[in-house]
Design a protein around this motif. Structure first.
Motif, PDB file in Angstrom:
ATOM      1  N   ASP A 120      -8.920  43.288  16.236  1.00  0.00           N
ATOM      2  CA  ASP A 120     -10.375  43.279  16.058  1.00  0.00           C
ATOM      3  C   ASP A 120     -10.928  42.365  17.144  1.00  0.00           C
ATOM      4  O   ASP A 120     -10.771  41.153  17.091  1.00  0.00           O
ATOM      5  N   GLY A 123     -16.378  42.438  19.406  1.00  0.00           N
ATOM      6  CA  GLY A 123     -17.337  41.954  18.417  1.00  0.00           C
ATOM      7  C   GLY A 123     -18.751  41.670  18.901  1.00  0.00           C
ATOM      8  O   GLY A 123     -19.366  40.699  18.461  1.00  0.00           O
ATOM      9  N   PRO A 124     -19.310  42.499  19.798  1.00  0.00           N
ATOM     10  CA  PRO A 124     -20.665  42.193  20.258  1.00  0.00           C
ATOM     11  C   PRO A 124     -21.684  42.533  19.182  1.00  0.00           C
ATOM     12  O   PRO A 124     -21.401  43.331  18.288  1.00  0.00           O
ATOM     13  N   ASN A 125     -22.824  41.906  19.252  1.00  0.00           N
ATOM     14  CA  ASN A 125     -23.901  42.262  18.350  1.00  0.00           C
ATOM     15  C   ASN A 125     -24.814  43.251  19.063  1.00  0.00           C
ATOM     16  O   ASN A 125     -25.227  43.019  20.193  1.00  0.00           O
ATOM     17  N   HIS A 160     -15.556  46.297  16.144  1.00  0.00           N
ATOM     18  CA  HIS A 160     -16.284  45.661  15.042  1.00  0.00           C
ATOM     19  C   HIS A 160     -17.663  45.138  15.470  1.00  0.00           C
ATOM     20  O   HIS A 160     -17.930  43.936  15.529  1.00  0.00           O
ATOM     21  N   GLY A 162     -21.470  44.043  15.554  1.00  0.00           N
ATOM     22  CA  GLY A 162     -22.411  43.387  14.654  1.00  0.00           C
ATOM     23  C   GLY A 162     -23.668  44.251  14.633  1.00  0.00           C
ATOM     24  O   GLY A 162     -24.517  44.127  15.506  1.00  0.00           O
ATOM     25  N   TYR A 325     -21.991  38.028   6.368  1.00  0.00           N
ATOM     26  CA  TYR A 325     -20.878  38.222   7.310  1.00  0.00           C
ATOM     27  C   TYR A 325     -19.538  38.339   6.560  1.00  0.00           C
ATOM     28  O   TYR A 325     -18.751  39.257   6.809  1.00  0.00           O
ATOM     29  N   ASP A 329     -16.885  41.552   6.363  1.00  0.00           N
ATOM     30  CA  ASP A 329     -15.507  41.381   6.839  1.00  0.00           C
ATOM     31  C   ASP A 329     -14.494  41.720   5.745  1.00  0.00           C
ATOM     32  O   ASP A 329     -13.474  42.366   6.013  1.00  0.00           O
ATOM     33  N   TYR A 347      -7.607  38.939  14.789  1.00  0.00           N
ATOM     34  CA  TYR A 347      -9.042  38.800  15.085  1.00  0.00           C
ATOM     35  C   TYR A 347      -9.240  37.830  16.242  1.00  0.00           C
ATOM     36  O   TYR A 347      -8.605  36.790  16.295  1.00  0.00           O
ATOM     37  N   THR A 349     -12.127  35.598  17.980  1.00  0.00           N
ATOM     38  CA  THR A 349     -13.501  35.088  18.078  1.00  0.00           C
ATOM     39  C   THR A 349     -13.431  33.665  18.619  1.00  0.00           C
ATOM     40  O   THR A 349     -12.364  33.059  18.704  1.00  0.00           O
ATOM     41  N   GLN A 353     -15.220  29.760  14.578  1.00  0.00           N
ATOM     42  CA  GLN A 353     -15.091  30.566  13.355  1.00  0.00           C
ATOM     43  C   GLN A 353     -13.744  30.351  12.661  1.00  0.00           C
ATOM     44  O   GLN A 353     -13.385  31.103  11.752  1.00  0.00           O
ATOM     45  N   PHE A 357     -12.639  32.201   9.112  1.00  0.00           N
ATOM     46  CA  PHE A 357     -11.553  33.174   8.942  1.00  0.00           C
ATOM     47  C   PHE A 357     -10.504  32.693   7.949  1.00  0.00           C
ATOM     48  O   PHE A 357      -9.934  33.476   7.207  1.00  0.00           O
TER      49      PHE A 357
HETATM   50  N1  ARG Z   1     -20.180  39.812  15.776  1.00  0.00           N
HETATM   51  C1  ARG Z   1     -19.443  38.605  15.504  1.00  0.00           C
HETATM   52  C2  ARG Z   1     -20.073  37.432  16.266  1.00  0.00           C
HETATM   53  O1  ARG Z   1     -20.853  37.646  17.166  1.00  0.00           O
HETATM   54  C3  ARG Z   1     -18.003  38.700  15.914  1.00  0.00           C
HETATM   55  C4  ARG Z   1     -17.197  39.702  15.129  1.00  0.00           C
HETATM   56  C5  ARG Z   1     -15.750  39.338  15.050  1.00  0.00           C
HETATM   57  N2  ARG Z   1     -14.989  40.167  14.170  1.00  0.00           N
HETATM   58  C6  ARG Z   1     -15.033  40.095  12.842  1.00  0.00           C
HETATM   59  N3  ARG Z   1     -14.330  40.960  12.139  1.00  0.00           N
HETATM   60  N4  ARG Z   1     -15.714  39.177  12.218  1.00  0.00           N
HETATM   61  O2  ARG Z   1     -19.789  36.310  15.929  1.00  0.00           O
END
Ligand code: ARG
Length: 589
Positions: A120, A123-125, A160, A162, A325, A329, A347, A349, A353, A357
């Motif tokens: 995973d 992870g862009p938003n 994944h 966002g 969030y 997940d 994962y 990140t 985080q 996690f």
């Molecule tokens: N979109 C999340 C962020 O910008 C990262 C996602 C990472 N993956 C996950 N399964 N949480 O922080």
């Protein structure tokens, strides 16, 4: 095929056992004093305590037993009790030859039982442009995915996205302020919505920060954005249609950006994909007695007795019933287990985080969303800093967009490549893209993930030292020698590694023999930086061999063929490694 260290250790272990000592003592490692020997064994030091004997006496006995071995050229007991070991060149040559001819084409790497692994990463938003902070997740994740695949595991990479949070509500709210006449905002509209999005990617990229800024300054605006998010999530038709546009426009831009990084995903799923299974999951957690209400919020305790740090409960639903969030997940884990049955999920990140996690993983285990044996791994990476040691910024202090970072590096590479020489403009541009990407990726991957590092453009693009361009230069050099060999009528078939006839030739074979254990530990420890360290050593070993050896002018054809065989293997191993890191070498530079 056994690794070279395993084979050498076996020999030494036999000697320890024959002399009446524990087998464990015979473990051999690569020498940390290459000026004194090639390999070393420190077992006699540990043995001294076990057997109440002077270590040098034990080492002496072992050295004596190993004299005359087919594997060792020299085994020396030195004070206070180390064994300094050199191996026979002939034995090494035979080993590397076997490695080259390995049927599985994996240079001696033994692939384990096939597992199912999900990575995973990315992870862009959605609706926000990629910035320098997105680099590491993409680059490290891509490499981990490739390493898992190379180890023979079925591997799926999932981006994944966002795509379900407040940022979507913000964009919708700002669009409504600007174009309230659009049918998406007309509650009585029953017709089909336009196929074309009412904005372009550049507009979208401007809309989001504007909306985000407004919501921070204006409570009322924020409330509107939250309401829009709620309406979107509860399925209001016009909002869903608008959301589809946001996703489509954003995803096609993301695809272009990730393609520039040579990063590609098998799944383009996102937080939104699990929306519908959340209620069932929540019910399951309540029914199982795992989740309870605390200050109105639904939580699961994840504290363990052995904890030395604070471990807050994992929140499943906020007090207003909204998911967060954690919720998406956990539901994603549930969905992945159902659809793909992964044995392991990795994962990627930012390391900020880490605690998050830990909570999510514990919650997934405790609530039995995963099996006891399912491995959940979080690789938390450090920050990309500028030379001032602070997070990397543009010259005027803004957030550095990933796209600009890449084009800056490519431009720098282009001027380096075309410096003092004539080259077709198009070709130069292509080469600088390939080398630029290697500069960025190697610069990133050569650092242990958890550490912060300094994005040093001068260093990363240099063709000397521990850099991507240096590795590529080495590969290109090898390729050019091989091309010349072929031009001179040589053939690259019936290759055979011969007994090395020089110190640098032998050192190069020892490096080549190190391939399989390095890949194995890069996989076991989820650590691509180990591959960087390995190829840097290998490239250095090749360059000293090249410096010492007259390859193409060698008159003894057989000997020449032996050199060429080493070059082919060296090229193949280097190219395999950079492919695992996610970049490639040009034909010329
Ligand atoms: N979109 C999340 C962020 O910008 C990262 C996602 C990472 N993956 C996950 N399964 N949480 O922080």
């Amino acid at each position: 095929m056994k690794s070279i260290l395993e084979l050498i250790s076996e020999e030494v272990k036999k000697a320890f056992v024959d002399a009446g000592y524990d087998e464990k003592l015979g473990n051999v490692t690569v020498s940390n004093r290459p000026d004194l020997c090639e390999y070393q064994c420190n077992g006699a030091m540990a043995g001294a305590k076990l057997y109440h004997k002077a270590p040098i006496m034990i080492a002496g006995e072992i050295a004596e037993r190993l004299a005359g071995s087919a594997v060792f050229e020299k085994v020396e007991a030195v004070n206070p009790g180390f064994l300094n070991i050199n191996i026979k060149s002939q034995w090494l040559g035979e080993y590397v030859d076997e490695m080259m001819k390995d049927e599985s084409k994996k240079f001696g790497l033994v692939v384990p039982d096939k597992k199912m692994v999900m990575v995973d990463y990315g992870g862009p938003n959605v609706a926000k442009p990629l910035h320098v902070g997105h680099l590491r997740s993409a680059v490290i994740g891509e490499s981990i995915k490739r390493i898992c695949r190379y180890m023979g595991h079925e591997t799926i990479g999932d981006i994944h996205l966002g795509d379900w949070g407040l940022q979507m509500g913000l964009v919708i709210t700002e669009l409504k302020e600007r174009k309230p006449e659009l049918p998406y905002f007309d509650e009585n509209y029953e017709g089909e919505y336009p196929a074309e999005a009412p904005f372009t990617i550049s507009e979208l990229e401007e809309i989001y920060p504007t909306a985000s800024g407004k919501s921070k300054a204006d409570e009322e605006y924020k409330a509107k954005a939250m309401d829009a998010t709620y309406k979107l999530q509860s399925g209001v038709r016009g909002y869903r249609a608008l959301w589809d546009h946001i996703i489509a426009v954003s995803v096609s831009d993301l695809k272009r950006n990730y393609a520039n990084l040579n990063v590609d995903f098998d799944l383009w799923k996102g937080e939104s994909d699990v929306h519908d299974i959340i209620p069932g999951m929540v019910q399951y957690m309540k029914d199982g007695g795992y989740a309870y209400l605390s200050d109105g919020a639904l939580v699961v305790d994840v504290k363990e007795e052995t904890d030395t740090k604070e471990m807050p409960p994992c929140m499943i639903l906020k007090s207003d019933g909204a998911s967060l969030y954690n919720t998406t997940d956990l539901a994603t884990i549930m969905d992945r287990m159902k659809t793909y049955h992964p044995d392991k999920i990795v994962y990627l990140t930012d390391k900020r985080q880490d605690l998050y996690f830990e909570q999510v993983f514990r919650c997934a285990k405790k609530t039995k969303l995963v099996d006891e044996t399912t491995e959940l791994v979080h690789i938390g990476f450090g920050t990309v800093n500028g030379k001032d040691g602070k997070p990397f910024k543009t010259r005027d202090g803004g957030v550095m967009r990933l796209e600009y970072l890449i084009s800056d590096i490519n431009e720098r590479m282009l001027s380096k490549i075309t410096e003092n020489r004539e080259m077709d403009a198009k070709e130069a541009e292509q080469i600088s893209k390939i080398v630029g990407l290697a500069a960025i990726k190697y610069g990133d991957l050569s650092n242990q993930a958890a550490k912060d590092y300094i994005f040093d453009v001068d260093k990363f693009t240099s063709s000397e030292g521990n850099t991507g361009p240096y590795i590529l230069y080495t590969i290109v050099r090898i390729k050019s020698i091989l091309n010349k060999y072929v031009e001179q009528g040589g053939e690259l078939s019936n290759l055979a590694i011969q007994t090395p006839d020089s110190e640098s030739g032998k050192a190069l074979l020892r490096e080549l023999a190190g391939f399989a254990p390095v890949i194995q530990s890069a996989f076991d420890e989820v650590a691509p930086h180990k591959i960087c360290a390995y190829i840097y050593g290998l490239a250095n070993a090749f360059n000293s061999f090249y410096h010492d050896t007259r390859i193409l002018v060698e008159e003894d054809e057989n000997k020449k063929k032996g050199y060429i065989s080493v070059l082919v293997l060296c090229r193949d191993i280097l190219e395999t490694c950079i492919d695992l890191l996610g970049f490639e070498a040009p034909e010329k530079m």
